[in-house]
Motif scaffolding. Structure first.
Motif, mmCIF file in Angstrom:
data_model
loop_
_atom_site.group_PDB
_atom_site.id
_atom_site.type_symbol
_atom_site.label_atom_id
_atom_site.label_comp_id
_atom_site.label_asym_id
_atom_site.label_seq_id
_atom_site.Cartn_x
_atom_site.Cartn_y
_atom_site.Cartn_z
ATOM 1 N N MET A 1 0.857 -1.167 0.000
ATOM 2 C CA MET A 1 0.000 0.000 0.000
ATOM 3 C C MET A 1 0.905 1.232 0.000
ATOM 4 O O MET A 1 1.927 1.243 0.675
ATOM 5 C CB MET A 1 -0.890 -0.006 1.231
ATOM 6 N N ILE A 2 0.492 2.230 -0.764
ATOM 7 C CA ILE A 2 1.294 3.443 -0.896
ATOM 8 C C ILE A 2 0.422 4.650 -0.601
ATOM 9 O O ILE A 2 -0.727 4.717 -1.012
ATOM 10 C CB ILE A 2 1.897 3.559 -2.308
ATOM 11 N N GLY A 3 1.000 5.598 0.127
ATOM 12 C CA GLY A 3 0.333 6.860 0.407
ATOM 13 C C GLY A 3 1.263 8.008 0.060
ATOM 14 O O GLY A 3 2.478 7.916 0.275
ATOM 15 N N VAL A 4 0.712 9.084 -0.480
ATOM 16 C CA VAL A 4 1.486 10.256 -0.872
ATOM 17 C C VAL A 4 0.787 11.494 -0.330
ATOM 18 O O VAL A 4 -0.444 11.576 -0.337
ATOM 19 C CB VAL A 4 1.582 10.371 -2.416
ATOM 20 N N LYS B 1 3.307 12.018 7.893
ATOM 21 C CA LYS B 1 2.256 11.412 8.721
ATOM 22 C C LYS B 1 0.958 11.269 7.929
ATOM 23 O O LYS B 1 0.262 10.261 8.050
ATOM 24 C CB LYS B 1 2.070 12.215 10.003
ATOM 25 N N GLU B 2 0.655 12.245 7.095
ATOM 26 C CA GLU B 2 -0.529 12.143 6.240
ATOM 27 C C GLU B 2 -0.364 11.009 5.230
ATOM 28 O O GLU B 2 -1.308 10.268 4.964
ATOM 29 C CB GLU B 2 -0.782 13.468 5.518
ATOM 30 N N ALA B 3 0.837 10.850 4.680
ATOM 31 C CA ALA B 3 1.088 9.790 3.706
ATOM 32 C C ALA B 3 0.938 8.405 4.340
ATOM 33 O O ALA B 3 0.372 7.492 3.726
ATOM 34 C CB ALA B 3 2.482 9.948 3.101
ATOM 35 N N VAL B 4 1.408 8.251 5.574
ATOM 36 C CA VAL B 4 1.259 6.968 6.276
ATOM 37 C C VAL B 4 -0.223 6.652 6.457
ATOM 38 O O VAL B 4 -0.683 5.538 6.188
ATOM 39 C CB VAL B 4 1.990 6.985 7.635
ATOM 40 N N ALA B 5 -0.992 7.644 6.897
ATOM 41 C CA ALA B 5 -2.428 7.433 7.111
ATOM 42 C C ALA B 5 -3.133 7.079 5.801
ATOM 43 O O ALA B 5 -4.022 6.219 5.778
ATOM 44 C CB ALA B 5 -3.049 8.680 7.744
ATOM 45 N N LYS B 6 -2.732 7.719 4.722
ATOM 46 C CA LYS B 6 -3.324 7.414 3.419
ATOM 47 C C LYS B 6 -2.953 6.007 2.959
ATOM 48 O O LYS B 6 -3.777 5.299 2.374
ATOM 49 C CB LYS B 6 -2.900 8.454 2.384
ATOM 50 N N ALA B 7 -1.717 5.596 3.217
ATOM 51 C CA ALA B 7 -1.297 4.246 2.836
ATOM 52 C C ALA B 7 -2.128 3.197 3.567
ATOM 53 O O ALA B 7 -2.456 2.157 3.005
ATOM 54 C CB ALA B 7 0.186 4.046 3.133
ATOM 55 N N THR C 1 7.850 -1.389 6.300
ATOM 56 C CA THR C 1 7.482 -0.011 5.976
ATOM 57 C C THR C 1 8.663 0.702 5.334
ATOM 58 O O THR C 1 9.817 0.326 5.539
ATOM 59 C CB THR C 1 7.058 0.776 7.241
ATOM 60 N N SER C 2 8.354 1.750 4.591
ATOM 61 C CA SER C 2 9.383 2.583 3.985
ATOM 62 C C SER C 2 8.825 3.998 3.845
ATOM 63 O O SER C 2 7.618 4.179 3.664
ATOM 64 C CB SER C 2 9.760 2.023 2.612
ATOM 65 N N LEU C 3 9.719 4.984 3.943
ATOM 66 C CA LEU C 3 9.284 6.377 3.891
ATOM 67 C C LEU C 3 10.323 7.206 3.151
ATOM 68 O O LEU C 3 11.530 7.032 3.352
ATOM 69 C CB LEU C 3 9.111 6.925 5.315
ATOM 70 N N ALA D 1 5.334 3.681 2.025
ATOM 71 C CA ALA D 1 4.994 2.366 1.497
ATOM 72 C C ALA D 1 4.862 1.411 2.678
ATOM 73 O O ALA D 1 5.722 1.382 3.556
ATOM 74 C CB ALA D 1 6.061 1.877 0.536
ATOM 75 N N ILE D 2 3.783 0.657 2.689
ATOM 76 C CA ILE D 2 3.515 -0.283 3.774
ATOM 77 C C ILE D 2 3.211 -1.640 3.161
ATOM 78 O O ILE D 2 2.331 -1.766 2.314
ATOM 79 C CB ILE D 2 2.333 0.199 4.637
ATOM 80 N N GLU D 3 3.957 -2.630 3.606
ATOM 81 C CA GLU D 3 3.736 -4.002 3.149
ATOM 82 C C GLU D 3 2.971 -4.751 4.238
ATOM 83 O O GLU D 3 3.288 -4.629 5.423
ATOM 84 C CB GLU D 3 5.071 -4.691 2.885
#
Length: 124
Positions: free
Chosen positions: A1-4, A49-55, A96-98, A112-114
Motif C-alpha cells: 500500500m502506498i500513500g502520498v 504522517k498524512e502519507a502513512v495514514a493514506k497508505a 514499511t518505507s518512507l 509504502a507499507i507491506e
C-alpha cells in the motif's frame, strides 16, 4: 500500500508563526520536534504522517492519530516511521518505507507499507 502527501511549506510556516510550539505539539512528539529544526522539515513531517495514514486507507482520525506515527531519522538522515504494536497487528504490517523531500516551496512524502499476504483463494 502506498500513500502520498504534499504540502505548501508556507502553510506550515504560517501555522508555526501563529500558534508557535503548540502547533508542532499537535502532530509531533518531543523527539520529532527536536528533529524538525527547519520549517521545511516540519512540513515534510506533516506530509509524512498524512502519507502513512493514506497508505493505511484510514486517514488521520479515530483509527490512527498523528501521535500514533513516530518519525525517526537514521544516522545518515534517512527517514522512517514506527507504529504502535496494536496498529501493526491490526493491519498485519510486515515492512514499511518512507521518503520525504522538499523543494520549491513544497514538501512531499511517500509512505509504502507491506502487509502479510492474504491466504490464496481456492475459488476460480
Amino acid at each position: 500500500m502506498i500513500g502520498v502527501d504534499i504540502v505548501v511549506v508556507s502553510r506550515i510556516e504560517a501555522a508555526m508563526k501563529r500558534h508557535g510550539e503548540r502547533f508542532l505539539q499537535r502532530f509531533l512528539n518531543e523527539e520529532e520536534i527536536a528533529l524538525a529544526q527547519k520549517t521545511e522539515t516540519a512540513a515534510g513531517f506533516w506530509a509524512a504522517k498524512e502519507a502513512v495514514a493514506k497508505a493505511l486507507g484510514c486517514g488521520i482520525g479515530a483509527e490512527l492519530g498523528f501521535h500514533d506515527i513516530l518519525l525517526v531519522k537514521s544516522p545518515k538522515g534517512a527517514p522512517s516511521f514506527t507504529l504502535p504494536p496494536a496498529i501493526m497487528q491490526r493491519y498485519a504490517i510486515t515492512d514499511t518505507s518512507l521518503s520525504i523531500a522538499h523543494d520549491g516551496g513544497f514538501a512531499i512524502a511517500v509512505a509504502a507499507i507491506e502487509t502479510a499476504a492474504s491466504p490464496a483463494s481456492d475459488e476460480v
